[in-house]
Design an enzyme around this catalytic site. Sequence first.
Site, mmCIF file in Angstrom:
data_model
loop_
_atom_site.group_PDB
_atom_site.id
_atom_site.type_symbol
_atom_site.label_atom_id
_atom_site.label_comp_id
_atom_site.label_asym_id
_atom_site.label_seq_id
_atom_site.Cartn_x
_atom_site.Cartn_y
_atom_site.Cartn_z
ATOM 1 C CG ASP A 67 -1.984 -1.247 1.192
ATOM 2 O OD1 ASP A 67 -1.372 -2.335 0.598
ATOM 3 O OD2 ASP A 67 -2.970 -1.234 2.161
ATOM 4 C CD GLU A 94 -0.845 -5.934 8.890
ATOM 5 O OE1 GLU A 94 -1.044 -5.373 9.964
ATOM 6 O OE2 GLU A 94 -1.399 -5.729 7.714
#
Length: 428
Positions: free
Chosen positions: A163, A393
């Site tokens: 992102d 993550e």
Amino acid sequence: MGASLKRAAHDILIGNDLGGYTVPTKGLYPYQWNWDSVFVALGFATFDLDRAWRELETLFEGQWTDGMVPHILFRKNDPGYFPGPSVWQTSHEPFPTSGHSQPPVAAIAVRDMFEKAPADENAERAKGLFPKLMAFHRWWATYRDPSGEGSVAIIHPWESGRDNLPDWDEPLSLVDVSRIDAYERKDTTHVDASMRPLKQDYDRYMAILQSGRAVGWDPHKVVENSPFLVADPAITMILLRANRDLLALAERLGFQRERVEIQGWIAQLERGVASLWNETVQAYTTKNLRSGVFGAGVSSAAFLAPFAGISDPKVLDPMRNHFDRIAGKVTYMVPSYDPDYEGFEHMRYWRGPVWAVVNYMIARGLREQGDTLRAERVRQDTANLVAKSGFAEYFSPIDGTGAGGRSFSWTAAVWLAWVSPTHAVEAA
Ligand code: GLC
């Protein structure tokens, strides 16, 4: 240690399973995500192949009639996530989705799962998915390679799955944010804001989303209208790899007619990837298709060349030099961005942290090309990160701190499918 981590990884997948589909992590990402689900399927495949197929089948329930498989499937509304279905305003039935895609890793997993046990039942499941994979890959070739050049473009940084990569900064700086709707982020209520994209990035993400919504997500108009159109080497190489796997599947499953079409896609991408070679950086980088400007530095995508089946020494020699230089700088490979670059931030999402799924693809490609030393460095570093910080993550390449969401599905899945000590024996 190995056994307890294996159990913990199982428990994460089972705990994040909402009934045929798996969320990346509860709270922060409460829906089904495209490439997450594919890696999750590879994790499930280590202990429940039927459930692994199910994960991919539910993912393709989100496929649009034009072939696109969206990056998020909003099966149940969850007010804890932004931007949700009311912001995207897409028209897929029977449940809403986001309006663009994510890296096309699905065919890679289907081939792996089929080859794990090509019994009748697996062949049936693979055959069921094959036409959907064809439609998905055709969608990429038709709508995300508008010039026919063979490099694959994204219309939103989220489509890349990476992102806030520093390479998106230049194209994002050209995005007008003067007409965005008021909005309230939810991600920073779940995790520390210092590990997430900045507000200036988010404003631009929203402006691009609104540009797709304004044309009703028509696939041609989305590309024409998007203020952001950037060729992404990671998607280009992943699609090249996925097409090779799709071709192997077509051969094994008896889809003769489709072979020619897939061969055409492969030839086009093999040519097109060359247009992303950045002479200055000596690596494949992004290229802004609106301004012609290349990305400024080496991202982890540069190391996906072997995974894409690229064997040209003019590419691989500089790639190995970058690998060794970066490996001498960080404790844990592979940082998402070059630590020698000023935009590098070791804890901020895709501006430096290590992501287990990217490591998996990089190491797999290196190993397939016989570079077991570098492949094993990547695997061992990933193992050390999980042993130190759990199934986070993502991780700092400098000190191994775990960041972002916890009990993360794809980190657990690649542990089972690749990182765990069992695989060290194979790799030796
Ligand atoms: C973030 C990541 C993306 C991932 C998603 C769910 O948006 O950048 O790659 O698919 O989270 O885990």
